[in-house]
Design an enzyme around this catalytic site. Structure first.
Site, PDB file in Angstrom:
ATOM      1  N   ASP A  11     -14.178  60.574   6.646  1.00  0.00           N
ATOM      2  CA  ASP A  11     -14.201  59.203   6.149  1.00  0.00           C
ATOM      3  C   ASP A  11     -15.614  58.973   5.602  1.00  0.00           C
ATOM      4  O   ASP A  11     -16.530  59.752   5.883  1.00  0.00           O
ATOM      5  CB  ASP A  11     -13.884  58.236   7.291  1.00  0.00           C
ATOM      6  CG  ASP A  11     -13.980  56.784   6.863  1.00  0.00           C
ATOM      7  OD1 ASP A  11     -13.318  56.411   5.889  1.00  0.00           O
ATOM      8  OD2 ASP A  11     -14.764  56.043   7.489  1.00  0.00           O
ATOM      9  N   ASP A  13     -17.373  55.297   4.785  1.00  0.00           N
ATOM     10  CA  ASP A  13     -18.053  54.129   5.349  1.00  0.00           C
ATOM     11  C   ASP A  13     -18.002  54.137   6.870  1.00  0.00           C
ATOM     12  O   ASP A  13     -16.921  54.183   7.465  1.00  0.00           O
ATOM     13  CB  ASP A  13     -17.403  52.836   4.842  1.00  0.00           C
ATOM     14  CG  ASP A  13     -17.480  52.709   3.339  1.00  0.00           C
ATOM     15  OD1 ASP A  13     -18.325  51.962   2.847  1.00  0.00           O
ATOM     16  OD2 ASP A  13     -16.693  53.391   2.638  1.00  0.00           O
ATOM     17  N   ASP A 172     -14.218  56.899  12.035  1.00  0.00           N
ATOM     18  CA  ASP A 172     -14.897  55.925  12.889  1.00  0.00           C
ATOM     19  C   ASP A 172     -14.050  54.726  13.269  1.00  0.00           C
ATOM     20  O   ASP A 172     -14.546  53.839  13.968  1.00  0.00           O
ATOM     21  CB  ASP A 172     -16.165  55.418  12.178  1.00  0.00           C
ATOM     22  CG  ASP A 172     -15.837  54.582  10.952  1.00  0.00           C
ATOM     23  OD1 ASP A 172     -16.085  53.356  10.963  1.00  0.00           O
ATOM     24  OD2 ASP A 172     -15.311  55.135   9.974  1.00  0.00           O
TER      25      ASP A 172
END
Length: 223
Positions: A11, A13, A172
């Site tokens: 991922d 961001d 995250d």
């Protein structure tokens, strides 16, 4: 028959880079244009990592109520503001570059699967100087679906030259956890992202506390 190379999918961001300050600044630019002050603060970083519309909804909720038509109308304004200041404050997390280079040196394939629009993701990774480390990038608008649908993840592995059965996702958020479950692959969630150690509640296959540990973690998870 040659065995397929192992692939690590990231991922963007909140995983590779802390983009929250620039995302929040773009949302606040919209609210200032409407005649309000800065409605969002750095304490809203977790919302920032859920995208532009999530930030607009939160801001409007603080101004008296969420109007989806207004969210849709201001979303392009937010994207334009974000494009202008995309790397003003954004930085890669400590150890990210060294970990990526170490994985490549061990023969891993790397790709990015993000819910950031593809064009913005391309721009940001190039500004940060790491785009060439990834064999593929799939954004929110690359395909007809986005995470947690497994299709973007699968395509990110395919375009990198790997096979899903020998891949893993580093993320995250709950979206990343659900993506891994949908794709049937192991997930490592970072504890230095927006949720910190609370991300353990999602019971991923592994927790990543610092990028220094990623090469060995990937070796263990993918064999």
């Amino acid at each position: 028959m040659l065995q397929a190379k192992r692939t690590v999918v990231f991922d963007l961001d909140g995983t590779l880079a802390d983009t929250s300050a620039d995302l929040l600044a773009a949302a606040n630019a919209c609210f200032r244009a409407m005649g309000h002050g800065d409605v969002l603060t750095q304490a809203d970083a977790l919302t920032a990592f859920h995208g532009g519309r999530a930030m607009l909804r939160l801001g409007f909720s603080r101004l008296g109520g969420v109007d989806e038509a207004a969210v849709d109308a201001h979303y392009p304004v937010l994207l334009a503001a974000y494009a202008e200041g995309i790397d003003t404050h954004t930085r890669l997390y400590p150890g990210a570059v060294a970990a990526l280079e170490a994985l490549l040196s061990r023969g891993f394939l790397l790709s990015v699967c993000t819910n950031k629009p593809e064009g913005l993701a391309e721009t940001l990774l190039r500004r940060l100087g790491v785009r060439d480390l990834f064999g593929a990038l799939i954004g929110a608008d690359t395909l007809a679906t986005r995470k947690p649908d497994p299709a973007p993840y699968v395509e990110s592995v395919r375009r990198a030259g790997g096979e899903v059965a020998r891949s893993m996702l580093v993320g995250d958020t709950e979206t990343d956890r659900k993506t891994g479950l949908a794709a049937g692959v192991p997930v490592a969630l970072v504890t230095f992202g927006p949720e910190g150690h609370d991300i353990a509640r999602l019971e991923p296959e592994a927790l990543l506390h610092h990028f220094d540990a990623l090469p060995e973690l990937a070796e263990r998870m993918l064999g």
